[in-house]
Motif scaffolding. Structure first.
Motif, PDB file in Angstrom:
ATOM      1  N   PRO A  19       0.899  -1.153  -0.037  1.00  0.00           N
ATOM      2  CA  PRO A  19      -0.184   0.008   0.098  1.00  0.00           C
ATOM      3  C   PRO A  19       0.957   1.172  -0.017  1.00  0.00           C
ATOM      4  N   PRO A  20       0.368   2.270  -0.807  1.00  0.00           N
ATOM      5  CA  PRO A  20       1.181   3.548  -0.579  1.00  0.00           C
ATOM      6  C   PRO A  20       1.378   4.190   0.936  1.00  0.00           C
ATOM      7  N   ALA A  21       2.482   4.471   1.225  1.00  0.00           N
ATOM      8  CA  ALA A  21       3.003   4.964   2.676  1.00  0.00           C
ATOM      9  C   ALA A  21       3.323   6.437   2.740  1.00  0.00           C
ATOM     10  N   ALA A  22       2.935   6.969   1.788  1.00  0.00           N
ATOM     11  CA  ALA A  22       3.549   8.478   1.954  1.00  0.00           C
ATOM     12  C   ALA A  22       3.040   9.218   3.035  1.00  0.00           C
ATOM     13  N   HIS A  23       1.625   8.875   3.406  1.00  0.00           N
ATOM     14  CA  HIS A  23       0.852   9.872   4.518  1.00  0.00           C
ATOM     15  C   HIS A  23       1.497   9.186   5.783  1.00  0.00           C
ATOM     16  N   LEU A  24       2.120   8.198   5.808  1.00  0.00           N
ATOM     17  CA  LEU A  24       2.576   7.793   7.384  1.00  0.00           C
ATOM     18  C   LEU A  24       4.102   7.978   7.320  1.00  0.00           C
TER      19      LEU A  24
END
Length: 152
Positions: free
Chosen positions: A116-121
């Motif tokens: 999953p995309p992780a940029a926001h974490l």
């Protein structure tokens, strides 16, 4: 005889009126995207999505149910994932069993899709999202992931 001719003519006429079924139209199915391609609300939710992908890619190497009272091997891996979900690195953080370590590393590498995309974490200015996952092995070197195993 005349009756038979009428019946045959009627049958021929009825069969001529029937239309052939339309040819089956094949609509292309959209490419399936993993259920894990969603934004996780928390780090724990993200780890659960990644763990589900690892388990899905390794069905023949896993076991379900209660953990044995004595685990023959426990391996902790450190994973680094880019903002788009690409696995950047994976290495053994802790293990006492080289066979189990190799099995855990191979299990992560069997995942053929992006995580999953992780940029926001990710922390500001970080290039990767870093976390660990614990592999719990039974006697047959099949594993469960600590994130999904729940309380025992």
């Amino acid at each position: 005889m005349r009756h038979a001719i009428i019946v045959l003519a009627t049958a021929a006429l009825l069969s001529a009126c029937q239309t052939a079924p339309p040819p089956a139209v094949r609509t292309p199915t959209p490419p399936r995207t993993p259920a894990a391609i969603q934004l996780a609300a928390s780090i724990d939710a993200y780890k659960a999505l990644v763990a589900q992908q690892i388990m899905a890619a390794n069905g023949e190497y896993t076991f379900s149910g209660r953990l044995p009272p004595m685990l023959p091997a426990i391996v902790v891996l450190d994973l680094s994932v880019g903002p788009d979900g690409e696995l950047k690195s994976v290495h053994v953080h802790r293990s006492r069993d080289s066979e189990a370590s190799a099995a855990a590393l191979a299990a992560v590498r069997r995942v053929q899709v992006l995580f999953p995309p992780a940029a926001h974490l990710m922390r500001r200015h970080a290039r990767t999202f870093d976390f660990s996952e614990t592999f719990l092995f039974n006697d047959q070197y099949r594993f469960q992931l600590r994130t999904l195993s729940g309380p025992q």
